[in-house]
Design a protein around this motif. Sequence first.
Motif, mmCIF file in Angstrom:
data_model
loop_
_atom_site.group_PDB
_atom_site.id
_atom_site.type_symbol
_atom_site.label_atom_id
_atom_site.label_comp_id
_atom_site.label_asym_id
_atom_site.label_seq_id
_atom_site.Cartn_x
_atom_site.Cartn_y
_atom_site.Cartn_z
ATOM 1 N N ARG A 190 1.941 6.787 -6.854
ATOM 2 C CA ARG A 190 0.984 7.854 -7.167
ATOM 3 C C ARG A 190 1.631 9.233 -7.036
ATOM 4 O O ARG A 190 1.283 10.148 -7.761
ATOM 5 N N ALA A 224 2.336 1.688 -3.436
ATOM 6 C CA ALA A 224 1.349 2.244 -4.368
ATOM 7 C C ALA A 224 1.207 3.750 -4.148
ATOM 8 O O ALA A 224 1.103 4.521 -5.114
ATOM 9 N N ASP A 225 1.230 4.182 -2.901
ATOM 10 C CA ASP A 225 1.174 5.616 -2.603
ATOM 11 C C ASP A 225 2.405 6.332 -3.159
ATOM 12 O O ASP A 225 2.305 7.429 -3.697
ATOM 13 N N PRO A 247 -3.631 -3.315 -9.801
ATOM 14 C CA PRO A 247 -3.836 -4.275 -8.722
ATOM 15 C C PRO A 247 -4.706 -5.441 -9.192
ATOM 16 O O PRO A 247 -5.752 -5.234 -9.803
ATOM 17 N N VAL A 270 0.845 -1.198 0.000
ATOM 18 C CA VAL A 270 0.000 0.000 0.000
ATOM 19 C C VAL A 270 0.878 1.245 0.000
ATOM 20 O O VAL A 270 0.646 2.194 -0.749
ATOM 21 N N ALA A 319 -3.418 -6.257 -0.117
ATOM 22 C CA ALA A 319 -3.276 -4.884 -0.571
ATOM 23 C C ALA A 319 -3.845 -4.700 -1.975
ATOM 24 O O ALA A 319 -4.420 -3.658 -2.280
ATOM 25 N N LEU A 352 -1.002 1.823 -12.152
ATOM 26 C CA LEU A 352 -1.187 0.827 -11.099
ATOM 27 C C LEU A 352 -2.173 -0.227 -11.578
ATOM 28 O O LEU A 352 -3.269 0.103 -12.024
ATOM 29 N N LYS A 367 -6.992 -7.775 -7.963
ATOM 30 C CA LYS A 367 -7.774 -7.830 -6.736
ATOM 31 C C LYS A 367 -8.025 -9.242 -6.224
ATOM 32 O O LYS A 367 -8.115 -9.446 -5.023
ATOM 33 N N HIS A 424 -7.482 -4.009 -1.778
ATOM 34 C CA HIS A 424 -7.701 -2.692 -1.183
ATOM 35 C C HIS A 424 -7.417 -1.574 -2.202
ATOM 36 O O HIS A 424 -8.202 -0.633 -2.352
ATOM 37 N N ILE A 425 -6.316 -1.676 -2.912
ATOM 38 C CA ILE A 425 -5.933 -0.667 -3.895
ATOM 39 C C ILE A 425 -6.912 -0.675 -5.066
ATOM 40 O O ILE A 425 -7.307 0.376 -5.573
ATOM 41 N N TYR A 426 -7.331 -1.863 -5.486
ATOM 42 C CA TYR A 426 -8.306 -1.968 -6.585
ATOM 43 C C TYR A 426 -9.597 -1.248 -6.220
ATOM 44 O O TYR A 426 -10.141 -0.493 -7.032
#
Length: 175
Positions: free
Chosen positions: A110, A106-107, A120, A103, A127, A118, A122, A130-132
Amino acid sequence: MPNTYLLLCGFEDHDSNGTAYPELDRLVMQHVINSIAGNAFQNDDTLIVRHHPAVTAILKAHFEQKPDLLVILEEDTALSEVLDSLPHRIHSAFIIGGGSREVQDADSIRLHSAPITLLPLKDTGGAAAHIYEGLKKSDDAHPLLKAFGDAAFGFDLIHRIMLNHGLPLIRTPKP
């Protein structure tokens, strides 16, 4: 033309409640990693991944004949520190399973100045799921993520992205 992909993944032995993950989940994640590695190898794409004993072993086997296409980052490397120093322009970042570190990664992506898509997957959980959920309705989501994000384990998404196929053919319904 070859691309460079970032693979963010994490295998955990247990969930936050101490329950062991089923062997089937591990097999699914391994199959997804094999799919990404197989496509990257076939297309002469570079694959960047943070060292993880289970993942590194799978990838080294795929890239045995082309080891220069596999870049393994140290396990404790902060991705935010590495993104600007990599000699490669990263096309996309696949996210498989994972936890809080993925996570955070991914931040970092971004916030990075160069655009990195990105992706993801799923159905691999953690994670990635969650990201998806955060991306699926976002304007930042790749069109293929919106089109194929719900496909089981994202295999069609993986292949279309890595083989540079464009958007799926959308046929209008016949009257």
